[in-house]
Design an enzyme around this catalytic site. Structure first.
Site, PDB file in Angstrom:
ATOM      1  N   PRO A  13       0.844  -1.144   0.002  1.00 28.12           N
ATOM      2  CA  PRO A  13       0.127   0.141  -0.006  1.00 28.12           C
ATOM      3  C   PRO A  13       1.006   1.247   0.010  1.00 28.12           C
ATOM      4  CG  PRO A  13      -0.221  -1.233   1.879  1.00 28.12           C
ATOM      5  CD  PRO A  13       0.553  -2.056   1.019  1.00 28.12           C
ATOM      6  N   GLU A  33       2.614  -7.049   8.835  1.00 29.25           N
ATOM      7  CA  GLU A  33       2.603  -5.174   8.676  1.00 29.25           C
ATOM      8  C   GLU A  33       3.836  -4.804   7.527  1.00 29.25           C
ATOM      9  OE1 GLU A  33       0.504  -6.692  10.937  1.00 29.25           O
ATOM     10  OE2 GLU A  33       0.258  -4.416  10.807  1.00 29.25           O
ATOM     11  N   ARG A  63      -3.513  -8.687 -20.564  1.00 28.72           N
ATOM     12  CA  ARG A  63      -4.486  -8.159 -21.853  1.00 28.72           C
ATOM     13  C   ARG A  63      -3.523  -7.194 -22.875  1.00 28.72           C
ATOM     14  NH1 ARG A  63      -8.230  -5.048 -21.496  1.00 28.72           N
ATOM     15  NH2 ARG A  63      -9.874  -6.420 -22.097  1.00 28.72           N
ATOM     16  N   ASP A  89     -10.114   0.339 -24.819  1.00 28.44           N
ATOM     17  CA  ASP A  89     -10.464  -0.028 -23.050  1.00 28.44           C
ATOM     18  C   ASP A  89     -10.476   1.616 -22.515  1.00 28.44           C
ATOM     19  OD1 ASP A  89     -10.157  -2.545 -23.400  1.00 28.44           O
ATOM     20  OD2 ASP A  89      -8.593  -2.910 -22.375  1.00 28.44           O
TER      21      ASP A  89
HETATM   22 CL1  6GU Z   1      -0.281  -3.844  -3.231  1.00 27.99          CL
HETATM   23  N1  6GU Z   1      -0.948  -4.599  -0.719  1.00 27.99           N
HETATM   24  C1  6GU Z   1      -1.762  -4.540   0.342  1.00 27.99           C
HETATM   25  N2  6GU Z   1      -1.626  -5.123   1.356  1.00 27.99           N
HETATM   26  N3  6GU Z   1      -2.703  -3.732   0.452  1.00 27.99           N
HETATM   27  C2  6GU Z   1      -3.062  -2.904  -0.591  1.00 27.99           C
HETATM   28  C3  6GU Z   1      -2.376  -2.900  -1.716  1.00 27.99           C
HETATM   29  C4  6GU Z   1      -1.396  -3.846  -1.819  1.00 27.99           C
HETATM   30  N4  6GU Z   1      -2.697  -1.992  -2.579  1.00 27.99           N
HETATM   31  C5  6GU Z   1      -3.705  -1.372  -2.017  1.00 27.99           C
HETATM   32  N5  6GU Z   1      -3.944  -1.999  -0.832  1.00 27.99           N
END
Ligand code: 6GU
Length: 243
Positions: A89, A116, A154, A169
């Site tokens: 994230p 984590e 794709r 797309d």
């Molecule tokens: Cl790549 N990993 C995690 N754990 N949460 C996420 C993500 C990735 N992308 C958005 N949320």
């Protein structure tokens, strides 16, 4: 194109890999996917690959040795080391532009995290391309890795039926507008009729109607995607106005 997916949960992938478009691409040799269990590189007798964070705090951190060693062991298995993508994230947001960039690579090594996160030295040593699929939290990078594979394949030549079907797309370089409504038979259902123009056989009218619909929908829902040149009456000769 070759993908290597490094994960603590290899069992999550086979069901996904069997889905029709991907399955066909794999069988035709257009795409190769290798799944690797990071635990194989654990030196712990219980195959542990995580540990408590220095400085305290909740949760567990992926250890540096098994993760770095797994990537280093997998890289020589192909003709080229490939681009290492770490799903987190904290990464840059995956957009169609990023998908296009990744699809230009002959090989991607997708590293899925859990818990984590990773010991920072994983990132310092491997210098991966850190990618997030959006602003929400998943339990791990596995589903995000499937999203990357799904979007990227794709764009691999030959994977889709006819070679143009991804140019139009939504969000792609050829078209940043949302898709317009589509209809098929029957012409009427419970009094709901297919728009007359689509039955007219007039290809010019149909193309203009679709362009207008795409534009209106994008303006209503995703005005952030629009710029001046997207107006359906804009004086430009790019391909989106020819269709
Ligand atoms: Cl790549 N990993 C995690 N754990 N949460 C996420 C993500 C990735 N992308 C958005 N949320």
């Amino acid at each position: 194109m070759r993908f290597d997916i490094l994960t603590l949960f290899p069992g999550m992938f086979p069901g996904y890999l069997g889905q029709s478009l991907l399955d066909k691409a794999l069988r035709r040799g257009l795409v190769e996917i290798h799944i690797h269990d990071i635990r194989r590189w654990s030196k712990d007798k219980h195959w542990k690959v995580d540990d408590r964070p220095f400085g305290g705090g909740p949760g567990m951190v992926m250890r540096v040795e098994p993760v770095v060693e797994s990537v280093e062991a997998v890289q020589p298995q192909g003709d080229r080391p490939g681009r290492v993508v770490l799903l987190t994230p904290q990464g840059r947001r995956l957009t169609q532009r990023v998908v296009e960039e990744l699809a230009a690579e002959p090989r991607l090594i997708l590293l899925c995290g859990r818990y984590e996160g990773f010991d920072q030295r994983v990132i310092d040593i491997l210098q991966p391309d850190e990618v997030s699929i959006g602003d929400y939290v998943l339990n791990g990078g596995e589903v995000a890795a499937m999203v990357v594979v799904d979007a990227v394949i794709r764009l691999v030549p030959g994977v889709l039926g006819h070679d143009d079907s991804n140019v139009d797309d939504s969000f792609s370089t050829g078209n940043r507008l949302l898709e317009c409504a589509q209809y098929t038979r029957p012409r009427e259902f419970r009094g709901w009729r297919v728009p007359e123009v689509l039955l007219s056989g007039n290809h010019g009218d149909i193309a203009r109607w679709r362009q207008q619909q795409s534009y209106e929908k994008t303006k209503q829902r995703r005005a952030d995607l629009l710029d001046e040149s997207d107006r359906p009456d804009a004086d430009d000769t790019s391909r989106k106005d020819e269709t």
